[in-house]
Scaffold this active site. Structure first.
Site, PDB file in Angstrom:
ATOM      1  N   ARG A 235       0.819  -1.136   0.065  1.00  0.00           N
ATOM      2  CA  ARG A 235       0.374   0.063   0.045  1.00  0.00           C
ATOM      3  C   ARG A 235       0.852   1.424   0.162  1.00  0.00           C
ATOM      4  O   ARG A 235       1.510   1.285   0.354  1.00  0.00           O
ATOM      5  CB  ARG A 235      -0.818   0.121   1.102  1.00  0.00           C
ATOM      6  CG  ARG A 235      -1.856  -0.935   0.830  1.00  0.00           C
ATOM      7  CD  ARG A 235      -3.312  -0.632   0.324  1.00  0.00           C
ATOM      8  NE  ARG A 235      -4.094  -1.600   0.188  1.00  0.00           N
ATOM      9  CZ  ARG A 235      -4.487  -2.611  -1.168  1.00  0.00           C
ATOM     10  NH1 ARG A 235      -3.279  -3.204  -1.394  1.00  0.00           N
ATOM     11  NH2 ARG A 235      -4.828  -3.426  -0.897  1.00  0.00           N
ATOM     12  N   GLU A 264      -2.812   7.870  -5.844  1.00  0.00           N
ATOM     13  CA  GLU A 264      -3.361   7.137  -7.083  1.00  0.00           C
ATOM     14  C   GLU A 264      -4.426   7.209  -7.738  1.00  0.00           C
ATOM     15  O   GLU A 264      -5.390   7.531  -7.398  1.00  0.00           O
ATOM     16  CB  GLU A 264      -2.934   5.103  -7.067  1.00  0.00           C
ATOM     17  CG  GLU A 264      -2.252   4.468  -5.776  1.00  0.00           C
ATOM     18  CD  GLU A 264      -2.942   3.745  -5.759  1.00  0.00           C
ATOM     19  OE1 GLU A 264      -3.668   2.982  -5.830  1.00  0.00           O
ATOM     20  OE2 GLU A 264      -1.974   2.756  -4.959  1.00  0.00           O
ATOM     21  N   HIS A 283      -1.686   0.181 -10.038  1.00  0.00           N
ATOM     22  CA  HIS A 283      -1.772  -1.023  -8.936  1.00  0.00           C
ATOM     23  C   HIS A 283      -2.699  -1.515  -8.975  1.00  0.00           C
ATOM     24  O   HIS A 283      -4.148  -2.345  -9.082  1.00  0.00           O
ATOM     25  CB  HIS A 283      -3.314  -0.358  -7.642  1.00  0.00           C
ATOM     26  CG  HIS A 283      -3.246  -0.880  -6.060  1.00  0.00           C
ATOM     27  ND1 HIS A 283      -3.418  -0.154  -5.046  1.00  0.00           N
ATOM     28  CD2 HIS A 283      -3.496  -2.008  -5.996  1.00  0.00           C
ATOM     29  CE1 HIS A 283      -3.723  -1.055  -4.573  1.00  0.00           C
ATOM     30  NE2 HIS A 283      -3.923  -2.131  -4.992  1.00  0.00           N
TER      31      HIS A 283
HETATM   32  P1  NAD Z   1       0.119 -11.567   5.389  1.00  0.00           P
HETATM   33  O1  NAD Z   1      -1.685 -11.113   5.978  1.00  0.00           O
HETATM   34  O2  NAD Z   1       0.079 -12.473   4.658  1.00  0.00           O
HETATM   35  O3  NAD Z   1       0.686 -10.960   5.546  1.00  0.00           O
HETATM   36  C1  NAD Z   1       1.169  -9.630   6.006  1.00  0.00           C
HETATM   37  C2  NAD Z   1       2.380  -9.868   7.318  1.00  0.00           C
HETATM   38  O4  NAD Z   1       3.279  -8.727   7.481  1.00  0.00           O
HETATM   39  C3  NAD Z   1       2.390 -10.592   8.168  1.00  0.00           C
HETATM   40  O5  NAD Z   1       3.397 -11.736   8.648  1.00  0.00           O
HETATM   41  C4  NAD Z   1       2.347  -9.599   8.981  1.00  0.00           C
HETATM   42  O6  NAD Z   1       2.923 -10.691  10.408  1.00  0.00           O
HETATM   43  C5  NAD Z   1       3.036  -8.571   8.612  1.00  0.00           C
HETATM   44  N1  NAD Z   1       3.562  -7.226   9.516  1.00  0.00           N
HETATM   45  C6  NAD Z   1       2.402  -6.855   9.907  1.00  0.00           C
HETATM   46  N2  NAD Z   1       2.638  -5.758  10.798  1.00  0.00           N
HETATM   47  C7  NAD Z   1       4.041  -5.198  10.569  1.00  0.00           C
HETATM   48  C8  NAD Z   1       4.232  -4.679  10.862  1.00  0.00           C
HETATM   49  N3  NAD Z   1       4.823  -3.538  11.530  1.00  0.00           N
HETATM   50  N4  NAD Z   1       6.265  -4.330   9.809  1.00  0.00           N
HETATM   51  C9  NAD Z   1       6.138  -5.830   9.573  1.00  0.00           C
HETATM   52  N5  NAD Z   1       5.644  -6.980   9.383  1.00  0.00           N
HETATM   53  C10 NAD Z   1       4.221  -6.817   9.498  1.00  0.00           C
HETATM   54  O7  NAD Z   1      -0.610 -10.354   4.003  1.00  0.00           O
HETATM   55  P2  NAD Z   1      -0.215 -11.091   1.726  1.00  0.00           P
HETATM   56  O8  NAD Z   1      -2.045 -11.720   1.727  1.00  0.00           O
HETATM   57  O9  NAD Z   1       1.327 -11.273   2.516  1.00  0.00           O
HETATM   58  O10 NAD Z   1      -0.558  -9.208   1.771  1.00  0.00           O
HETATM   59  C11 NAD Z   1       0.419  -8.129   2.247  1.00  0.00           C
HETATM   60  C12 NAD Z   1      -0.165  -7.248   1.724  1.00  0.00           C
HETATM   61  O11 NAD Z   1      -0.571  -7.308   0.176  1.00  0.00           O
HETATM   62  C13 NAD Z   1      -1.521  -6.693   1.701  1.00  0.00           C
HETATM   63  O12 NAD Z   1      -2.120  -5.814   3.226  1.00  0.00           O
HETATM   64  C14 NAD Z   1      -1.436  -5.300   0.583  1.00  0.00           C
HETATM   65  O13 NAD Z   1      -1.573  -4.001   1.264  1.00  0.00           O
HETATM   66  C15 NAD Z   1      -1.203  -6.288  -0.126  1.00  0.00           C
HETATM   67  N6  NAD Z   1      -1.078  -6.616  -1.393  1.00  0.00           N
HETATM   68  C16 NAD Z   1      -1.886  -5.033  -2.584  1.00  0.00           C
HETATM   69  C17 NAD Z   1      -1.742  -5.995  -4.159  1.00  0.00           C
HETATM   70  C18 NAD Z   1      -1.945  -5.055  -5.220  1.00  0.00           C
HETATM   71  O14 NAD Z   1      -2.930  -5.288  -6.201  1.00  0.00           O
HETATM   72  N7  NAD Z   1      -0.400  -4.536  -5.464  1.00  0.00           N
HETATM   73  C19 NAD Z   1      -2.781  -7.198  -3.660  1.00  0.00           C
HETATM   74  C20 NAD Z   1      -3.403  -8.146  -2.495  1.00  0.00           C
HETATM   75  C21 NAD Z   1      -2.563  -7.563  -1.528  1.00  0.00           C
END
Ligand code: NAD
Length: 330
Positions: A235, A264, A283
């Protein structure tokens, strides 16, 4: 006229076809209605007889949910459930389900595509050649990928895939993730400072929340000793964009690959639009034809599972167990 066992309403969605949803509901003889409504009163009118809802953006407030006496389940297209009043749904015995993992491959591939393109300078050379310059020296220096260190900020589902896939390029992975006790499969957990200091590529995969907003700012750029490439497919606001622009201008980092931005689309005056070492994408990380098809099928399946008495793959309001409006097995 054919009697349907259930009525299911799609409140709204922005994908063109609902073929996948139709297939799923045909299997249980349910009637499927595409309402395309967003306003509270319209949603109530369109959904008042529904046994289940599929939802994208329409706000399912307490008032709306209180007017849906037959509704047993709301399935959100995607991960976030901000459109649904979860507390109200739980109070009313309505199960809320989501699909948290339909695009793990797409986003992890996209993060890697940005890294590879920045390192091998493919976007850069492509732009040069199209303005008449055929000279590999314009891209000097290029560094070898093998042997480099990837630093993940957040090592959940997507971060882990990025690490796994890049390991076949000979890249070692370290990660900062305060919620994990041990690093998953081949990832060494480190503290935040160590990841900033030791990484050649930093890739952000944590969620956006109060503790991660502007997690990477002026101070953090100064601690990046290896002038890394910074990749963000998570994000935009996790990076302080003003500080990022400054870090790029001062050469504190080698480049950036960004699928997400604080604003965005970006303003036309955003200095990154003119930087050759910055690659932007709109995105799009979540998207492939296959991921969208999977999302539609699994969202529909979440509803059909509940209507046939099974818990869906991913229940958001776990507290609803024990008070669901429909008898559930398991
Ligand atoms: P997930 O929940 O499997 O993993 C997120 C990880 O971040 C977890 O292991 C959590 O412990 C960790 N975390 C939480 N707070 C933290 C901090 N302060 N510092 C470091 N790590 C921290 O999520 P995911 O499926 O891997 O997705 C990750 C992110 O990808 C989502 O939150 C979303 O914002 C983003 N995303 C983007 C798109 C896109 O189109 N670009 C699509 C899907 C998801």
């Amino acid at each position: 006229m054919k009697q349907h066992s259930y009525q299911v309403v799609i409140t709204d969605c922005d994908h063109g076809s609902i073929e996948e949803e139709k297939e799923v509901f045909a299997r249980i003889g349910a009637e499927l209605i595409l309402a395309q409504v967003r306003e509270e009163d319209e949603v109530i009118r369109a959904c008042k007889d529904a046994d289940g809802l599929l939802n994208q953006y329409a706000l399912l407030t307490r008032k709306v949910l209180e007017h849906l006496p037959k509704c047993k389940v709301v399935a959100r297209y995607g991960v976030g459930v901000d459109s649904v009043d979860l507390k109200a749904a739980t109070d009313l015995g309505i199960i809320v389900a989501n699909v948290p993992d339909y695009c793990i491959d797409e986003v992890s591939d996209h993060a890697i595509a940005l890294i590879l393109s920045l390192v091998r300078k493919t976007a850069f050379f492509n732009a040069k050649i199209k303005t008449g310059q055929w000279d590999f020296r314009s891209g000097i220096p290029i560094r070898r990928i093998k042997g480099k260190t990837l630093g993940l900020i957040g090592s959940g589902k997507i971060g882990l895939e990025v690490a796994k896939k890049l390991s076949s390029f000979g890249v070692r992975a370290i990660a900062f993730d305060p919620y994990l006790k041990t690093g998953p499969q081949g990832i060494e957990l480190k503290d935040f400072d160590a990841v900033l200091k030791e990484s050649d590529f930093i890739s952000i995969h944590c969620p956006l929340n109060d503790s991660t907003r502007h997690l990477i700012g002026e101070k953090e750029f100064k601690r990046m000793e290896k002038k890394p490439l910074l990749i963000n497919t998570s994000r935009g606001p996790i990076i302080d964009e003003k500080a990022l622009i400054h870090a790029l201008q001062e050469g504190l980092i080698t480049g950036a690959g960004l699928d997400v931005l604080e604003k965005e689309p970006p303003d036309s005056v955003n200095p990154m639009l003119a930087m050759e070492n910055v690659i932007l994408s709109p995105h799009v990380g979540f998207y492939s034809e296959e991921s969208i098809s999977e999302l539609k099928r699994r969202t529909a399946k979440n509803v059909s599972d509940v209507l046939t008495g099974k818990w869906p793959g991913s229940v958001v309001n776990q507290e609803v167990k024990g008070k669901a409006r429909v008898p559930m097995s398991g």
